[in-house]
Design an enzyme around this catalytic site. Sequence first.
Site, PDB file in Angstrom:
ATOM      1  N   ASP A  40      -1.616  -6.271  -5.345  1.00 23.77           N
ATOM      2  CA  ASP A  40      -2.958  -6.159  -4.765  1.00 23.77           C
ATOM      3  C   ASP A  40      -3.005  -7.242  -3.701  1.00 23.77           C
ATOM      4  O   ASP A  40      -2.868  -8.439  -4.017  1.00 23.77           O
ATOM      5  CB  ASP A  40      -4.019  -6.389  -5.860  1.00 23.77           C
ATOM      6  CG  ASP A  40      -5.437  -6.267  -5.313  1.00 23.77           C
ATOM      7  OD1 ASP A  40      -5.659  -6.585  -4.129  1.00 23.77           O
ATOM      8  OD2 ASP A  40      -6.320  -5.868  -6.082  1.00 23.77           O
ATOM      9  N   TYR A  52     -15.151  -2.232  10.488  1.00 18.41           N
ATOM     10  CA  TYR A  52     -13.721  -1.895  10.540  1.00 18.41           C
ATOM     11  C   TYR A  52     -13.121  -2.389  11.860  1.00 18.41           C
ATOM     12  O   TYR A  52     -12.020  -2.938  11.885  1.00 18.41           O
ATOM     13  CB  TYR A  52     -13.564  -0.384  10.366  1.00 18.41           C
ATOM     14  CG  TYR A  52     -12.147   0.110  10.241  1.00 18.41           C
ATOM     15  CD1 TYR A  52     -11.321  -0.292   9.191  1.00 18.41           C
ATOM     16  CD2 TYR A  52     -11.624   1.020  11.158  1.00 18.41           C
ATOM     17  CE1 TYR A  52     -10.017   0.192   9.081  1.00 18.41           C
ATOM     18  CE2 TYR A  52     -10.329   1.510  11.052  1.00 18.41           C
ATOM     19  CZ  TYR A  52      -9.531   1.096  10.014  1.00 18.41           C
ATOM     20  OH  TYR A  52      -8.248   1.578   9.905  1.00 18.41           O
ATOM     21  N   SER A  61       1.046   3.655  -2.328  1.00 21.75           N
ATOM     22  CA  SER A  61       0.640   4.743  -3.232  1.00 21.75           C
ATOM     23  C   SER A  61       0.385   6.041  -2.484  1.00 21.75           C
ATOM     24  O   SER A  61       0.383   7.116  -3.093  1.00 21.75           O
ATOM     25  CB  SER A  61      -0.611   4.343  -4.024  1.00 21.75           C
ATOM     26  OG  SER A  61      -1.715   4.232  -3.153  1.00 21.75           O
ATOM     27  N   SER A 121      -2.696  -1.928  12.424  1.00 16.43           N
ATOM     28  CA  SER A 121      -4.033  -2.066  12.976  1.00 16.43           C
ATOM     29  C   SER A 121      -4.603  -0.660  13.068  1.00 16.43           C
ATOM     30  O   SER A 121      -4.501   0.127  12.111  1.00 16.43           O
ATOM     31  CB  SER A 121      -3.970  -2.775  14.330  1.00 16.43           C
ATOM     32  OG  SER A 121      -5.220  -2.808  14.953  1.00 16.43           O
ATOM     33  N   GLY A 180      -0.172   7.947   1.861  1.00 14.15           N
ATOM     34  CA  GLY A 180      -0.258   7.792   3.309  1.00 14.15           C
ATOM     35  C   GLY A 180       0.965   7.191   3.987  1.00 14.15           C
ATOM     36  O   GLY A 180       2.104   7.458   3.619  1.00 14.15           O
ATOM     37  N   LYS A 230      -9.963  -4.980  12.150  1.00 13.04           N
ATOM     38  CA  LYS A 230      -8.715  -4.636  12.846  1.00 13.04           C
ATOM     39  C   LYS A 230      -8.536  -5.482  14.119  1.00 13.04           C
ATOM     40  O   LYS A 230      -7.420  -5.806  14.496  1.00 13.04           O
ATOM     41  CB  LYS A 230      -8.670  -3.132  13.155  1.00 13.04           C
ATOM     42  CG  LYS A 230      -8.536  -2.252  11.902  1.00 13.04           C
ATOM     43  CD  LYS A 230      -7.255  -2.532  11.098  1.00 13.04           C
ATOM     44  CE  LYS A 230      -7.005  -1.501  10.010  1.00 13.04           C
ATOM     45  NZ  LYS A 230      -5.830  -1.816   9.167  1.00 13.04           N
ATOM     46  N   GLY A 248       0.810  -1.231   0.000  1.00 10.52           N
ATOM     47  CA  GLY A 248       0.000   0.000   0.000  1.00 10.52           C
ATOM     48  C   GLY A 248       0.835   1.268   0.000  1.00 10.52           C
ATOM     49  O   GLY A 248       0.617   2.172   0.810  1.00 10.52           O
TER      50      GLY A 248
HETATM   51  N1  LIG Z   1      -4.699   7.448   8.658  1.00 13.45           N
HETATM   52  C1  LIG Z   1      -5.373   7.039   9.700  1.00 13.45           C
HETATM   53  O1  LIG Z   1      -6.004   7.837  10.395  1.00 13.45           O
HETATM   54  C2  LIG Z   1      -5.339   5.598  10.099  1.00 13.45           C
HETATM   55  C3  LIG Z   1      -5.730   5.287  11.402  1.00 13.45           C
HETATM   56  C4  LIG Z   1      -5.695   3.957  11.797  1.00 13.45           C
HETATM   57  C5  LIG Z   1      -5.258   2.989  10.928  1.00 13.45           C
HETATM   58  N2  LIG Z   1      -4.883   3.329   9.651  1.00 13.45           N
HETATM   59  C6  LIG Z   1      -4.440   2.236   8.774  1.00 13.45           C
HETATM   60  O2  LIG Z   1      -3.240   2.614   8.135  1.00 13.45           O
HETATM   61  C7  LIG Z   1      -3.112   1.886   6.918  1.00 13.45           C
HETATM   62  C8  LIG Z   1      -2.700   2.820   5.795  1.00 13.45           C
HETATM   63  O3  LIG Z   1      -3.712   3.784   5.602  1.00 13.45           O
HETATM   64  P1  LIG Z   1      -3.375   5.318   5.353  1.00 13.45           P
HETATM   65  O4  LIG Z   1      -3.830   6.062   6.546  1.00 13.45           O
HETATM   66  O5  LIG Z   1      -1.987   5.491   4.888  1.00 13.45           O
HETATM   67  O6  LIG Z   1      -4.436   5.655   4.191  1.00 13.45           O
HETATM   68  P2  LIG Z   1      -4.208   5.890   2.623  1.00 13.45           P
HETATM   69  O7  LIG Z   1      -3.308   7.048   2.410  1.00 13.45           O
HETATM   70  O8  LIG Z   1      -5.567   5.990   2.054  1.00 13.45           O
HETATM   71  O9  LIG Z   1      -3.481   4.561   2.131  1.00 13.45           O
HETATM   72  C9  LIG Z   1      -4.143   3.339   2.021  1.00 13.45           C
HETATM   73  C10 LIG Z   1      -3.309   2.463   1.118  1.00 13.45           C
HETATM   74  O10 LIG Z   1      -3.868   1.132   1.077  1.00 13.45           O
HETATM   75  C11 LIG Z   1      -3.829   0.725  -0.273  1.00 13.45           C
HETATM   76  N3  LIG Z   1      -4.736  -0.367  -0.611  1.00 13.45           N
HETATM   77  C12 LIG Z   1      -6.080  -0.429  -0.494  1.00 13.45           C
HETATM   78  N4  LIG Z   1      -6.539  -1.599  -0.970  1.00 13.45           N
HETATM   79  C13 LIG Z   1      -5.450  -2.290  -1.414  1.00 13.45           C
HETATM   80  C14 LIG Z   1      -5.248  -3.561  -2.005  1.00 13.45           C
HETATM   81  N5  LIG Z   1      -6.271  -4.381  -2.267  1.00 13.45           N
HETATM   82  N6  LIG Z   1      -3.980  -3.956  -2.305  1.00 13.45           N
HETATM   83  C15 LIG Z   1      -2.940  -3.145  -2.050  1.00 13.45           C
HETATM   84  N7  LIG Z   1      -3.068  -1.921  -1.528  1.00 13.45           N
HETATM   85  C16 LIG Z   1      -4.309  -1.501  -1.195  1.00 13.45           C
HETATM   86  C17 LIG Z   1      -4.151   1.975  -1.053  1.00 13.45           C
HETATM   87  O11 LIG Z   1      -3.798   1.775  -2.414  1.00 13.45           O
HETATM   88  P3  LIG Z   1      -4.620   2.355  -3.667  1.00 13.45           P
HETATM   89  O12 LIG Z   1      -3.949   3.621  -4.035  1.00 13.45           O
HETATM   90  O13 LIG Z   1      -4.484   1.308  -4.718  1.00 13.45           O
HETATM   91  O14 LIG Z   1      -6.040   2.557  -3.217  1.00 13.45           O
HETATM   92  C18 LIG Z   1      -3.271   2.970  -0.319  1.00 13.45           C
HETATM   93  O15 LIG Z   1      -1.943   2.885  -0.783  1.00 13.45           O
HETATM   94  C19 LIG Z   1      -4.460   1.181   6.688  1.00 13.45           C
HETATM   95  O16 LIG Z   1      -4.334  -0.180   7.046  1.00 13.45           O
HETATM   96  C20 LIG Z   1      -5.398   1.889   7.651  1.00 13.45           C
HETATM   97  O17 LIG Z   1      -6.452   1.049   8.066  1.00 13.45           O
HETATM   98  C21 LIG Z   1      -4.925   4.607   9.225  1.00 13.45           C
END
Ligand SMILES: NC(=O)c1ccc[n+]([C@@H]2O[C@H](COP(=O)([O-])OP(=O)(O)OC[C@H]3O[C@@H](n4cnc5c(N)ncnc54)[C@H](OP(=O)(O)O)[C@@H]3O)[C@@H](O)[C@H]2O)c1
Length: 274
Positions: free
Chosen positions: A55, A146, A10, A132, A12, A150, A8
């Site tokens: 993926d 969700y 791309s 998580s 964040g 998690k 993942g």
């Molecule tokens: N930011 C927060 O507040 C927060 C809080 C708690 C937990 N998290 C966790 O942190 C992790 C990263 O999220 P983020 O905050 O960095 O959000 P983000 O910027 O939206 O990044 C999410 C990433 O997951 C990828 N993804 C989704 N489905 C996928 C798949 N089938 N195969 C491979 N990649 C996939 C997306 O790729 P695409 O570009 O292809 O969609 C994107 O790169 C997640 O597990 C999320 O649950 C985030």
Amino acid sequence: MKTWLITGCSSGFGQRLALAAAQRGDQVVATARHVKTIAEMAEPFGGRMITLPLDVTDAAAAKAAVAKAVETFGGFDVLVNNAGYGLFGAIEEGTPEEYRPMFEVNVFGLIETTRAALPVLRRSGGTIVNMSSGAGIAGGAGGGYYNAAKFAVEGMSEALAGELKPFGIRVLIVEPGPFRTDFLGRSITMAANEMPEYAASSRKHYRDTSNGNQAGDPVKAIAVILRAVDADDAPLHLPLGPIAHSIAERKLASFRRDIDAWRDITIATDFDQL
Ligand SMILES: NC(=O)c1ccc[n+]([C@@H]2O[C@H](COP(=O)([O-])OP(=O)(O)OC[C@H]3O[C@@H](n4cnc5c(N)ncnc54)[C@H](OP(=O)(O)O)[C@@H]3O)[C@@H](O)[C@H]2O)c1
């Protein structure tokens, strides 16, 4: 020097972690569902970063990414299961078409990527970082699907930590509160079947949470994750940010209250007890 395999990348956390690891001199296998989205990411780092399609719902792609990592760098010692997205809405509002794909990514994708990586990690030792969430610590109205995904990551990670200790592999469960990534933008979906009955209890919080205003700085989050991966004494659970910490404190206190409240009644259940 460490070698990372990260899902993942791309945007964040994944993107920032891949860049930060490469910038400090580590080797990185950065992966994304659509590899075009990270095509230019590796350019500044010469051969120290490669980008691959992954993926996480495709177990064969996970095996192929692991094989390419071995071919390129001889292996890796940090796996970061970061890919994920959110589905919110009350349990009654959600449909299998919505929640099953979310489990495919957040739970089964993480498991398949881990299973693909383990034969390599068992040889080298190292660290598995599982993303998580504060939502993996405590459930809350409107976040049930969700939360369930998690929580599955948490339980699996705790078991894994015990299983992998003899191989010198540590597990870090990262539990962020809200951080300013794309998560609340493109990585969140709401159950389409909105029911007025749940407007006050289950929808309000998520309607009030606005993308772009999250208090958490993802750069600071990444610095903590790097520090934990480098440290010998990092804990299994890593709540990230003050909101995640207060979720954990409240959960511990309410769990304590629950187990104490009916203690005498609930422990009197063995055959030899009256
Ligand atoms: N930011 C927060 O507040 C927060 C809080 C708690 C937990 N998290 C966790 O942190 C992790 C990263 O999220 P983020 O905050 O960095 O959000 P983000 O910027 O939206 O990044 C999410 C990433 O997951 C990828 N993804 C989704 N489905 C996928 C798949 N089938 N195969 C491979 N990649 C996939 C997306 O790729 P695409 O570009 O292809 O969609 C994107 O790169 C997640 O597990 C999320 O649950 C985030």
